[in-house]
Design a protein around this motif. Structure first.
Motif, PDB file in Angstrom:
ATOM      1  N   LEU A 240      74.254  29.319  49.607  1.00 22.05           N
ATOM      2  CA  LEU A 240      73.029  29.378  50.368  1.00 22.05           C
ATOM      3  C   LEU A 240      73.052  30.602  51.110  1.00 22.05           C
ATOM      4  CD1 LEU A 240      70.354  28.411  51.118  1.00 22.05           C
ATOM      5  CD2 LEU A 240      71.697  26.995  52.962  1.00 22.05           C
ATOM      6  N   ALA A 241      73.886  31.257  51.874  1.00 18.66           N
ATOM      7  CA  ALA A 241      73.860  32.348  52.223  1.00 18.66           C
ATOM      8  C   ALA A 241      73.524  33.488  51.469  1.00 18.66           C
ATOM      9  CB  ALA A 241      75.466  32.541  53.399  1.00 18.66           C
ATOM     10  N   GLU A 242      74.495  33.493  50.372  1.00 18.06           N
ATOM     11  CA  GLU A 242      74.362  34.693  49.350  1.00 18.06           C
ATOM     12  C   GLU A 242      72.810  34.561  48.798  1.00 18.06           C
ATOM     13  OE1 GLU A 242      76.209  36.324  45.426  1.00 18.06           O
ATOM     14  OE2 GLU A 242      76.994  34.614  46.170  1.00 18.06           O
ATOM     15  N   ARG A 243      72.182  33.714  48.471  1.00 21.33           N
ATOM     16  CA  ARG A 243      70.888  33.685  47.744  1.00 21.33           C
ATOM     17  C   ARG A 243      69.858  33.836  49.023  1.00 21.33           C
ATOM     18  NH1 ARG A 243      72.401  28.380  46.145  1.00 21.33           N
ATOM     19  NH2 ARG A 243      71.052  27.426  47.823  1.00 21.33           N
ATOM     20  N   ALA A 244      70.069  33.765  50.360  1.00 19.97           N
ATOM     21  CA  ALA A 244      69.284  34.245  51.535  1.00 19.97           C
ATOM     22  C   ALA A 244      69.580  35.525  51.779  1.00 19.97           C
ATOM     23  CB  ALA A 244      69.359  33.188  52.533  1.00 19.97           C
ATOM     24  N   GLY A 245      70.596  36.301  51.174  1.00 23.47           N
ATOM     25  CA  GLY A 245      70.778  37.801  51.533  1.00 23.47           C
ATOM     26  C   GLY A 245      71.508  37.723  53.069  1.00 23.47           C
ATOM     27  N   LEU A 246      72.244  36.556  53.363  1.00 19.62           N
ATOM     28  CA  LEU A 246      72.878  36.686  54.839  1.00 19.62           C
ATOM     29  C   LEU A 246      74.669  36.532  54.417  1.00 19.62           C
ATOM     30  CD1 LEU A 246      70.701  33.798  56.211  1.00 19.62           C
ATOM     31  CD2 LEU A 246      70.627  36.231  56.733  1.00 19.62           C
ATOM     32  N   ARG A 247      75.360  36.855  55.498  1.00 15.69           N
ATOM     33  CA  ARG A 247      76.735  36.938  55.521  1.00 15.69           C
ATOM     34  C   ARG A 247      76.988  36.113  56.433  1.00 15.69           C
ATOM     35  NH1 ARG A 247      75.285  41.459  57.674  1.00 15.69           N
ATOM     36  NH2 ARG A 247      76.234  42.203  59.716  1.00 15.69           N
ATOM     37  N   ILE A 248      78.019  35.284  56.505  1.00 20.09           N
ATOM     38  CA  ILE A 248      78.205  34.171  57.723  1.00 20.09           C
ATOM     39  C   ILE A 248      79.294  34.927  58.481  1.00 20.09           C
ATOM     40  CG2 ILE A 248      79.739  32.099  57.840  1.00 20.09           C
ATOM     41  CD1 ILE A 248      78.505  31.162  55.249  1.00 20.09           C
ATOM     42  N   THR A 249      79.041  35.105  59.493  1.00 18.78           N
ATOM     43  CA  THR A 249      79.851  35.726  60.535  1.00 18.78           C
ATOM     44  C   THR A 249      80.045  34.803  61.660  1.00 18.78           C
ATOM     45  OG1 THR A 249      77.685  36.487  61.883  1.00 18.78           O
ATOM     46  CG2 THR A 249      78.625  37.814  60.346  1.00 18.78           C
ATOM     47  N   ALA A 250      79.667  33.436  61.785  1.00 16.39           N
ATOM     48  CA  ALA A 250      80.046  32.668  62.558  1.00 16.39           C
ATOM     49  C   ALA A 250      80.242  31.125  62.233  1.00 16.39           C
ATOM     50  CB  ALA A 250      79.225  32.900  64.020  1.00 16.39           C
ATOM     51  N   VAL A 251      80.833  30.497  62.673  1.00 11.65           N
ATOM     52  CA  VAL A 251      81.033  28.913  62.564  1.00 11.65           C
ATOM     53  C   VAL A 251      81.235  28.155  63.709  1.00 11.65           C
ATOM     54  CG1 VAL A 251      81.988  27.135  60.989  1.00 11.65           C
ATOM     55  CG2 VAL A 251      81.924  29.504  60.302  1.00 11.65           C
ATOM     56  N   THR A 252      80.383  26.964  63.704  1.00 15.21           N
ATOM     57  CA  THR A 252      80.622  26.323  64.874  1.00 15.21           C
ATOM     58  C   THR A 252      80.281  24.653  64.522  1.00 15.21           C
ATOM     59  OG1 THR A 252      80.245  25.779  67.308  1.00 15.21           O
ATOM     60  CG2 THR A 252      78.210  26.469  65.739  1.00 15.21           C
ATOM     61  N   GLU A 253      80.828  23.669  65.591  1.00 19.21           N
ATOM     62  CA  GLU A 253      80.717  22.415  65.601  1.00 19.21           C
ATOM     63  C   GLU A 253      79.734  22.256  66.879  1.00 19.21           C
ATOM     64  OE1 GLU A 253      84.225  21.050  62.799  1.00 19.21           O
ATOM     65  OE2 GLU A 253      84.417  20.579  64.743  1.00 19.21           O
ATOM     66  N   THR A 254      79.001  20.951  66.916  1.00 13.49           N
ATOM     67  CA  THR A 254      78.531  20.347  67.964  1.00 13.49           C
ATOM     68  C   THR A 254      79.589  19.383  68.470  1.00 13.49           C
ATOM     69  OG1 THR A 254      77.393  18.594  66.641  1.00 13.49           O
ATOM     70  CG2 THR A 254      76.284  20.579  67.130  1.00 13.49           C
ATOM     71  N   HIS A 255      80.521  19.039  67.867  1.00 17.00           N
ATOM     72  CA  HIS A 255      81.771  17.994  68.364  1.00 17.00           C
ATOM     73  C   HIS A 255      82.731  17.910  67.328  1.00 17.00           C
ATOM     74  CE1 HIS A 255      78.936  15.442  65.614  1.00 17.00           C
ATOM     75  NE2 HIS A 255      79.931  14.596  65.666  1.00 17.00           N
ATOM     76  N   ILE A 256      83.865  17.328  67.796  1.00 16.21           N
ATOM     77  CA  ILE A 256      84.893  16.839  66.861  1.00 16.21           C
ATOM     78  C   ILE A 256      84.609  15.620  66.193  1.00 16.21           C
ATOM     79  CG2 ILE A 256      87.289  15.937  66.869  1.00 16.21           C
ATOM     80  CD1 ILE A 256      87.732  17.335  69.408  1.00 16.21           C
ATOM     81  N   HIS A 257      84.605  15.924  64.797  1.00 18.05           N
ATOM     82  CA  HIS A 257      84.082  15.256  63.661  1.00 18.05           C
ATOM     83  C   HIS A 257      85.390  14.112  63.199  1.00 18.05           C
ATOM     84  CE1 HIS A 257      81.332  18.150  63.704  1.00 18.05           C
ATOM     85  NE2 HIS A 257      80.291  17.209  63.329  1.00 18.05           N
ATOM     86  N   ALA A 258      85.171  13.163  63.775  1.00 18.74           N
ATOM     87  CA  ALA A 258      86.319  11.959  63.452  1.00 18.74           C
ATOM     88  C   ALA A 258      85.770  11.082  62.035  1.00 18.74           C
ATOM     89  CB  ALA A 258      86.632  11.079  64.477  1.00 18.74           C
TER      90      ALA A 258
END
Length: 147
Positions: free
Chosen positions: A41-59
């Motif tokens: 999706l990032a490639e199709r949109a011409g974007l590069r992923i420079t950051a990743v986050t979570e809203t919370h720990i995913h159990a």
């Protein structure tokens, strides 16, 4: 600003690709383990992923945050709220930036303000999003599984 929700029906889980089209930088919020979908999706949109986050720990599912950050070289942003039992054990080893209530960070021209929003989990965060290039007012709140 580019914003796309990616919804996983079987997990009933939403993640987001948020990008600054002016700089080409992008953030993925709450990625699941199928990281190829975010890369494509990032490639199709011409974007590069420079950051990743979570809203919370995913159990409730296995998160792809650490894997996606490692694969792309992106900065990993994780919550530093909640008690010791709700801290990310791998944060230091992954070089994560720890977030607390009131912190801010930028993805290109997009400002994210961190809001501690316990309820779903004790360390849960929401992000107030503002496109600083196009507006002075916040554009929206991304809150993950919090209701």
């Amino acid at each position: 600003m580019f914003l796309r929700q990616i919804y996983h029906d079987e997990l009933a889980q939403a993640s987001y690709l948020l990008g600054c089209q002016a700089t080409g930088e992008a953030l993925v919020i709450d990625p699941n383990r199928t990281i190829e979908q975010y890369l494509a999706l990032a490639e199709r949109a011409g974007l590069r992923i420079t950051a990743v986050t979570e809203t919370h720990i995913h159990a409730d599912y296995v998160s792809g945050a650490r894997e996606l950050a490692a694969r792309t070289g992106a900065q990993l942003y994780l919550s530093d709220m909640g008690t010791a039992a709700w801290k990310y054990a791998y944060a230091a080893g992954a070089g994560a930036t720890l977030l607390r209530d009131g912190d801010r960070f930028m993805i290109g021209n997009i400002r994210l303000e961190v809001i501690h929003s316990p309820g779903h989990t004790p360390e849960h965060l929401a992000f107030l999003v503002t496109d600083t290039a196009n507006a002075c007012l916040p554009m929206g709140l991304l809150s993950g599984d919090f209701v």
